[in-house]
Scaffold this motif. Sequence first.
Motif, PDB file in Angstrom:
ATOM      1  N   ARG A   8      -8.967   1.338   8.181  1.00 30.33           N
ATOM      2  CA  ARG A   8      -8.870   0.764   6.837  1.00 30.33           C
ATOM      3  C   ARG A   8      -9.919   1.393   5.912  1.00 30.33           C
ATOM      4  NH1 ARG A   8      -5.963  -4.112   6.215  1.00 30.33           N
ATOM      5  NH2 ARG A   8      -4.281  -3.442   4.985  1.00 30.33           N
ATOM      6  N   ILE A  11      -8.714   4.809   4.885  1.00 31.69           N
ATOM      7  CA  ILE A  11      -7.633   4.694   3.905  1.00 31.69           C
ATOM      8  C   ILE A  11      -8.201   4.324   2.540  1.00 31.69           C
ATOM      9  CG2 ILE A  11      -5.563   3.388   3.261  1.00 31.69           C
ATOM     10  CD1 ILE A  11      -4.858   3.291   6.269  1.00 31.69           C
ATOM     11  N   LYS A  12      -9.185   3.448   2.523  1.00 38.07           N
ATOM     12  CA  LYS A  12      -9.836   3.069   1.261  1.00 38.07           C
ATOM     13  C   LYS A  12     -10.455   4.303   0.595  1.00 38.07           C
ATOM     14  CE  LYS A  12     -13.273  -0.066  -0.674  1.00 38.07           C
ATOM     15  NZ  LYS A  12     -14.158  -1.209  -0.413  1.00 38.07           N
ATOM     16  N   ARG A 127       3.129   2.404   6.470  1.00 39.23           N
ATOM     17  CA  ARG A 127       2.256   1.590   5.616  1.00 39.23           C
ATOM     18  C   ARG A 127       2.710   1.747   4.167  1.00 39.23           C
ATOM     19  NH1 ARG A 127      -3.244   1.062   7.735  1.00 39.23           N
ATOM     20  NH2 ARG A 127      -2.935   0.176   9.806  1.00 39.23           N
ATOM     21  N   GLU A 132      -1.618  -1.219   0.436  1.00 37.30           N
ATOM     22  CA  GLU A 132      -2.936  -0.754   0.865  1.00 37.30           C
ATOM     23  C   GLU A 132      -3.878  -0.629  -0.337  1.00 37.30           C
ATOM     24  OE1 GLU A 132      -3.964  -0.332   4.103  1.00 37.30           O
ATOM     25  OE2 GLU A 132      -1.993  -1.121   4.619  1.00 37.30           O
ATOM     26  N   ASP A 133      -3.380  -0.086  -1.444  1.00 36.78           N
ATOM     27  CA  ASP A 133      -4.209   0.071  -2.636  1.00 36.78           C
ATOM     28  C   ASP A 133      -4.630  -1.288  -3.192  1.00 36.78           C
ATOM     29  OD1 ASP A 133      -5.384   1.939  -4.639  1.00 36.78           O
ATOM     30  OD2 ASP A 133      -4.087   0.829  -6.002  1.00 36.78           O
ATOM     31  N   LEU A 136      -7.221  -2.772  -0.639  1.00 38.33           N
ATOM     32  CA  LEU A 136      -8.468  -2.022  -0.444  1.00 38.33           C
ATOM     33  C   LEU A 136      -9.168  -1.598  -1.727  1.00 38.33           C
ATOM     34  CD1 LEU A 136      -7.205   0.229   2.482  1.00 38.33           C
ATOM     35  CD2 LEU A 136      -8.667  -1.788   2.645  1.00 38.33           C
TER      36      LEU A 136
END
Length: 140
Positions: A8, A11-12, A127, A132-133, A136
């Motif tokens: 995570r 990805i951030k 994903r 996710e955006d 995060l």
Amino acid sequence: MSFENPSREEIKEILASAGNIAVVGLSDNPERTSHMVAKAMQERGYRIIPVNPGKKQILGETCYKSLLDIPEPVDIVNVFRRAEEVIPCAEQAVQIKAKVFWLQLGIVNEQAAQIASEGGVTVIMDRCIKVEDAVLQPRK
């Protein structure tokens, strides 16, 4: 060895440093998931580059027939195609030296992941980039 998405935290960092997102399979139909996700990402400040050979413009941006036709650097290749159709996208992502090859929620292709990964491209599969955006990279 089975595929594993980046952490995570990774990805951030990917999202924080991304600017240009090429969206393969972006639809001009506002009811389609690809359109809703790309529009939301555009509204959050990312530059969306549509890849759809049948269209001239989507979300106010020029459409390109393939990733190879995009005349500027691409940070993330976000793919909205069926799993069996993503291998050419992975090959093109490597050719254009994209940083990330991102298959949307529900899309998994181990061979495409291997092609991209061996070509030096970070791979994220199954994903949703918008989710996710939002999780995060919360905006004020």
